[in-house]
Design an enzyme around this catalytic site. Structure first.
Site, PDB file in Angstrom:
ATOM      1  N   CYS A 110       9.880 -26.094  38.408  1.00  8.92           N
ATOM      2  CA  CYS A 110      10.305 -27.458  38.561  1.00  8.92           C
ATOM      3  C   CYS A 110      11.662 -28.612  40.346  1.00  8.92           C
ATOM      4  O   CYS A 110      12.113 -29.510  39.705  1.00  8.92           O
ATOM      5  CB  CYS A 110      11.614 -27.254  37.119  1.00  8.92           C
ATOM      6  SG  CYS A 110      11.282 -26.813  36.092  1.00  8.92           S
ATOM      7  N   HIS A 247      18.287 -31.264  39.161  1.00  8.06           N
ATOM      8  CA  HIS A 247      16.897 -31.345  38.249  1.00  8.06           C
ATOM      9  C   HIS A 247      16.915 -31.620  36.241  1.00  8.06           C
ATOM     10  O   HIS A 247      18.059 -31.029  36.050  1.00  8.06           O
ATOM     11  CB  HIS A 247      16.083 -29.922  38.103  1.00  8.06           C
ATOM     12  CG  HIS A 247      15.426 -29.480  36.802  1.00  8.06           C
ATOM     13  ND1 HIS A 247      13.966 -30.607  36.795  1.00  8.06           N
ATOM     14  CD2 HIS A 247      15.049 -28.246  35.841  1.00  8.06           C
ATOM     15  CE1 HIS A 247      13.402 -29.589  35.756  1.00  8.06           C
ATOM     16  NE2 HIS A 247      13.915 -28.979  35.766  1.00  8.06           N
ATOM     17  N   ASN A 277      12.218 -32.599  29.308  1.00  8.58           N
ATOM     18  CA  ASN A 277      12.481 -31.987  30.852  1.00  8.58           C
ATOM     19  C   ASN A 277      10.773 -32.143  31.665  1.00  8.58           C
ATOM     20  O   ASN A 277      10.220 -31.623  31.023  1.00  8.58           O
ATOM     21  CB  ASN A 277      12.166 -30.243  31.543  1.00  8.58           C
ATOM     22  CG  ASN A 277      12.303 -29.538  32.569  1.00  8.58           C
ATOM     23  OD1 ASN A 277      12.058 -29.793  33.147  1.00  8.58           O
ATOM     24  ND2 ASN A 277      12.298 -27.983  31.919  1.00  8.58           N
TER      25      ASN A 277
END
Ligand code: ACO
Length: 355
Positions: A110, A247, A277
């Site tokens: 990520c 994020h 996500n």
């Protein structure tokens, strides 16, 4: 002195959407569980490979910057879900946008986009490159065991890209910090790779698994620590930050992060409701959305931070330049999709749920 500023941006979300209500048709979950705990309402499911998503985002970023692929000196593509490991998929994007330059993938999960942004800015600031394309692209639906509600509800597919260009003006990526904590390797993983036994069917049973509560805590401390470090490095204070682009793993992680940093909650950009996500793609997609919504204004100071498997963490300070609109409207499009999100995941959902 040479700086590296963002002059182009583009995102690509595949059209098919899988809502929380769709998920509840094949696993025991509900919008009432997912939304308050994560902030997620829906996610996009791709009908094409990661490189196709990346190529459209890249072409849109090039158009926004008024450039063509031939202008690029380097392509860095952050992904943990490439359609091929050999060759890398930055080379697919390169062929699609008509570039003649260095091209490589990086995997920092990520945090991958911010890793790529940092590396790209250093290439420019050192004088090695003038124009670099940085992409974050993921098709995480590939890694999901659709019978496991704890992970199936969290992730989505998509891509985002930016163009970094050399400038004499003191703007763009003013500083960045990267870190990795290998002690946390086991708490977030998908066992896909050469450690698999090619002759053992069980070994092919790879899927994303994690300790959600442990990740939750470490994400807040990891992103908080690097955010403070990068602000100090740039000789800035938290009050100098106009916008935080974090994020997007869980809206509650973002709320806790900004509250601990004593940054006004309204300064945090949150778009997880629409996408879930998307790992390395979350930050460039969020940059595009923030620009479309007028949340980024010329000269603003943006703090961006991320956390992911590894356990990687990253933070960057970006001083936005003078332009917040694309130079050219892009015609780049994905091939059409005639399926719904539910139809796209049906085969995998049937396979996992009926085992
Ligand atoms: N629907 C309904 N119930 C569920 C679901 C679901 N989708 N998932 C779990 N549950 C159940 C569990 O089985 C458990 O039931 P039990 O009490 O009967 O045992 C109950 O809900 C609570 O489960 P917890 O795991 O304790 O739920 P929690 O409040 O911790 O939320 C979550 C889980 C959302 C995953 C949270 O821990 C989180 O956001 N973690 C961080 C994000 C993350 O790990 N992302 C992965 C990528 S990492 C990254 O991007 C940085």
């Amino acid at each position: 002195m040479q700086y590296a500023t963002i002059t182009g941006w583009g995102k690509c979300l595949p059209p098919a959407v899988l809502t929380n209500h769709d998920l509840a048709t094949f696993i025991e979950t509900s919008d009432e569980w997912i939304k308050p705990r994560t902030g997620i309402s829906q996610r996009h499911i791709s009908h094409v490979d990661t490189s196709a998503l990346a190529s459209v985002a890249a072409q849109r970023a090039l158009d926004a910057a008024g450039l063509t692929g031939a202008d690029l000196d380097m392509i860095i593509l952050a992904t943990a879900s490439p359609d091929t490991l050999i060759p890398n998929i930055a080379s697919t994007v390169q062929a699609n946008v008509g570039a003649h330059c260095a091209a490589f993938d990086i995997n920092a999960a990520c945090s991958g986009f911010l890793y790529g942004l940092g590396l790209a800015s250093s290439q420019i600031r050192s004088g090695q490159c003038q124009k670099v394309l940085v992409i974050g692209a993921e098709r995480l639906s590939f890694y999901l065991d659709w019978s496991r509600r704890e992970t199936a509800v969290l992730f989505g597919d998509g891509a985002g890209a930016v163009i970094l260009e050399a400038t004499d003006k003191a703007e763009g990526v003013l500083g960045y910090e990267l870190n990795n904590d290998p002690a946390g390797r086991e708490i977030l993983k998908a066992g896909f790779g050469t450690a698999m036994d090619r002759f053992d069917a069980a070994s092919l049973d790879f899927y994303i698994q994690f300790d959600g509560q442990e990740i939750f805590k470490r994400a807040i401390t990891g992103m908080g620590k690097l955010s403070k470090q990068v602000l100090a490095k740039c000789q800035l204070d938290k009050d100098d930050v106009d916008l935080v682009i974090p994020h997007q793993a869980n809206e509650r992680i973002i709320d806790t992060l900004v509250s601990r940093m004593k940054i006004d909650k309204d300064k945090a950009f949150v778009n997880i409701a629409n996408y879930g996500n998307t790992s390395a793609a979350t930050i460039p997609i969020a940059i595009c959305d923030a620009l479309e919504q007028g949340r980024i204004q010329p000269g603003q100071t943006i703090l961006s931070c991320a956390f992911g498997a590894g356990l990687t963490s990253a933070a960057a300070v970006i001083k936005w330049g003078s332009r917040v609109t694309p130079l050219k409207t892009s015609q780049a499009q994905l091939p059409p999709c005639d399926k719904t999100g539910l139809e796209l995941v049906k085969r995998a959902a049937d396979y996992f749920c009926k085992r």
